[in-house]
Design a protein around this motif. Structure first.
Motif, short mmCIF file in Angstrom:
data_model
loop_
_atom_site.label_atom_id
_atom_site.label_comp_id
_atom_site.label_asym_id
_atom_site.label_seq_id
_atom_site.Cartn_x
_atom_site.Cartn_y
_atom_site.Cartn_z
N LEU A 3 -10.14 10.42 4.94
CA LEU A 3 -9.15 9.74 5.53
C LEU A 3 -8.20 10.41 6.41
CD1 LEU A 3 -8.69 6.71 2.65
CD2 LEU A 3 -9.84 6.65 4.77
N GLU A 47 -5.73 0.87 14.00
CA GLU A 47 -5.94 1.16 12.83
C GLU A 47 -7.52 1.32 12.52
OE1 GLU A 47 -2.07 -0.55 12.37
OE2 GLU A 47 -4.00 -1.11 13.32
N VAL A 56 -9.62 4.03 10.69
CA VAL A 56 -9.55 3.67 9.22
C VAL A 56 -10.22 2.65 8.47
CG1 VAL A 56 -7.99 3.87 7.39
CG2 VAL A 56 -7.37 5.26 9.46
N ILE A 98 -12.83 2.31 5.67
CA ILE A 98 -12.66 1.55 4.37
C ILE A 98 -13.30 0.14 4.11
CG2 ILE A 98 -10.79 0.27 3.12
CD1 ILE A 98 -8.56 2.45 4.14
N ASN A 119 -6.49 -6.22 9.43
CA ASN A 119 -6.16 -6.24 7.99
C ASN A 119 -7.51 -6.37 7.46
OD1 ASN A 119 -3.27 -6.01 7.57
ND2 ASN A 119 -3.23 -8.14 8.58
N HIS A 126 -0.99 0.33 3.35
CA HIS A 126 -1.17 0.48 4.71
C HIS A 126 -1.88 1.53 5.37
CE1 HIS A 126 1.93 3.34 6.20
NE2 HIS A 126 2.46 3.24 5.01
N MET A 127 -2.64 1.18 6.38
CA MET A 127 -3.78 2.26 7.10
C MET A 127 -2.76 3.00 8.09
SD MET A 127 -7.28 -0.14 7.43
CE MET A 127 -6.47 -1.39 8.27
N ARG A 156 -2.42 7.41 3.91
CA ARG A 156 -3.87 7.35 3.67
C ARG A 156 -3.84 7.71 1.77
NH1 ARG A 156 -5.22 8.72 8.89
NH2 ARG A 156 -3.86 6.95 9.69
N CYS A 213 -4.30 4.45 0.78
CA CYS A 213 -5.88 3.95 1.21
C CYS A 213 -6.72 4.44 0.17
CB CYS A 213 -6.15 4.33 2.63
SG CYS A 213 -5.02 3.51 4.06
N THR A 214 -6.64 5.87 -0.21
CA THR A 214 -7.58 6.43 -1.04
C THR A 214 -7.38 5.67 -2.30
OG1 THR A 214 -7.30 8.54 0.20
CG2 THR A 214 -8.14 8.32 -2.19
N ALA A 253 -6.27 -3.46 2.96
CA ALA A 253 -5.60 -2.29 3.82
C ALA A 253 -5.15 -2.86 4.89
CB ALA A 253 -7.19 -1.42 4.02
#
Length: 369
Positions: free
Chosen positions: A12, A22, A25, A29, A47, A67-68, A182, A185-186, A208
């Motif tokens: 990421l 975005e 990403v 995801i 989103n 957030h991405m 990130r 996000c992970t 996300a």
């Protein structure tokens, strides 16, 4: 295949995604969330929303989000000689800009560049110690002219990101651009993996989100779609274990995620979050039960989507978890893989709990009236 926190984060971090851009990403995801989701969707703003757990109409609706996007820049003007003027998107630390390397996401692919700085040998007085304002900075991509820049796929509006590939430091620390967010996000992907084979007592939505670094409100269309009773946001917060912040607060790297008690916009309390005591107790008691280290945080100058989410519908209870991070909004943010893992573990414990153990929510308030 088991979830690998390190390789997922590094994947990421290798992507570039300022607010409004975005897509790269989200493209990583969304299919990973979809593996075990009931359904996924991507809304008009971008989103990514994935649904899990109970589909009963009266089920408690809980949303976990991150957030991405990352802080960066956008091309504002291309000079006749090929040098590029730019504008900040979000809040990259201005003091770190001169001499930084960047990537421009042009129409023909990524273009490397650097932010120029007056040659030290010819600098005088304050020029050697004081960074210039953004109006006096430029990006050098090696273009010989405006037309040359155009031919490389660069134009007004081209997004620009900081360039610092991830590297591992001692004690499970990682250094990179875009750890904000990130890391979060992970955590979403780690949570989805942990609940993959579990029965949930709640309707869980993992989101996300877009444009947090721009206006902090890109997530609102997802809120209107999900109609959550409670949300849990996962983001970063400044770690105060460095020499410059050691006297400010007690939050430290490798001591577990932070639990938000208070945050608000740094230029006044236009928006922010004061976490409900019931929510704080729920977070801390769950962490204690499962022996997950946590820390409390009070962070003026930090604001997340929760500052606006809480005001939607008839009011939404919001919880915030934060991964401590050094050197925020710089090209070289530093955070801990251990804190990230503990964040994932706590999120899983929270959403796998029975619905009647959750704090008082808007749903239970409505049904009690």
């Amino acid at each position: 295949m088991s979830f690998d926190i390190r390789s997922t984060l590094i994947q990421l971090l290798s992507l570039d995604a300022i607010p409004g851009f975005e897509g790269p990403v989200a493209d990583v995801i969304e299919p990973q969330l979809a593996r075990h989701a009931i359904r996924t969707r991507r809304d008009v703003l971008g989103n990514v929303i994935a649904q899990y757990g109970s589909q009963e109409p009266d089920a408690l609706r809980v949303m976990v989000f991150a957030h991405m996007d990352e802080v960066g820049f956008m091309v504002r003007k291309i000079e006749a000689n090929g040098f590029i003027r730019f504008e900040r998107v979000g809040g990259p630390a201005q003091i770190t800009m001169p001499g930084s390397t960047v990537n421009l996401q042009g129409s023909k692919g990524s273009v490397p560049g650097c932010i120029g700085i007056k040659s030290y040998h010819f600098s005088k007085g304050d020029e050697r110690t004081q960074p210039p304002s953004i109006d006096h900075l430029w990006i050098d991509i090696g273009a010989a002219s405006r037309q040359d820049a155009f031919s490389m796929g660069i134009n007004v509006g081209t997004p620009v990101t900081l360039n610092n590939p991830p590297r591992l430091l001692g004690n499970d620390l990682v250094c990179s651009k875009a750890l904000d967010n990130r890391l979060g996000c992970t955590a979403l992907l780690g949570l989805a993996d942990k609940i993959a084979d579990q029965k949930l007592d709640i309707a869980l939505f993992i989101v996300a989100a877009v444009q947090e670094e721009f206006n902090i409100r890109g997530i609102l269309p997802a809120i209107h779609y999900v109609q959550p009773d409670l949300t849990i946001g996962i983001d970063i917060t400044p770690s105060c274990d460095t020499p410059d912040l050691a006297d400010y607060a007690d939050l430290e790297i490798n001591q577990g995620p932070g639990i938000t008690c208070l945050n608000y916009h740094g230029r006044g309390t236009l928006a922010g979050l004061i976490t409900s005591p019931a929510v704080l107790n729920w977070l801390e008691s769950t962490a204690a039960t499962h022996q997950i280290p946590v820390q409390r945080e009070v962070s003026p100058g930090v604001i997340t989507e929760s500052g606006y989410i809480q005001l939607q519908q008839e009011g939404i209870l919001c919880a915030g978890l934060s991964v401590p991070c050094r050197y925020t909004h710089s090209p070289a943010e530093v955070a801990s893989l251990r804190d990230l893992q503990h964040s994932i573990d706590l999120l899983a414990c929270l959403v796998l709990a029975k619905a009647n153990t959750f704090p008082l929510t808007a749903k239970s308030l409505r049904t009690s009236l």
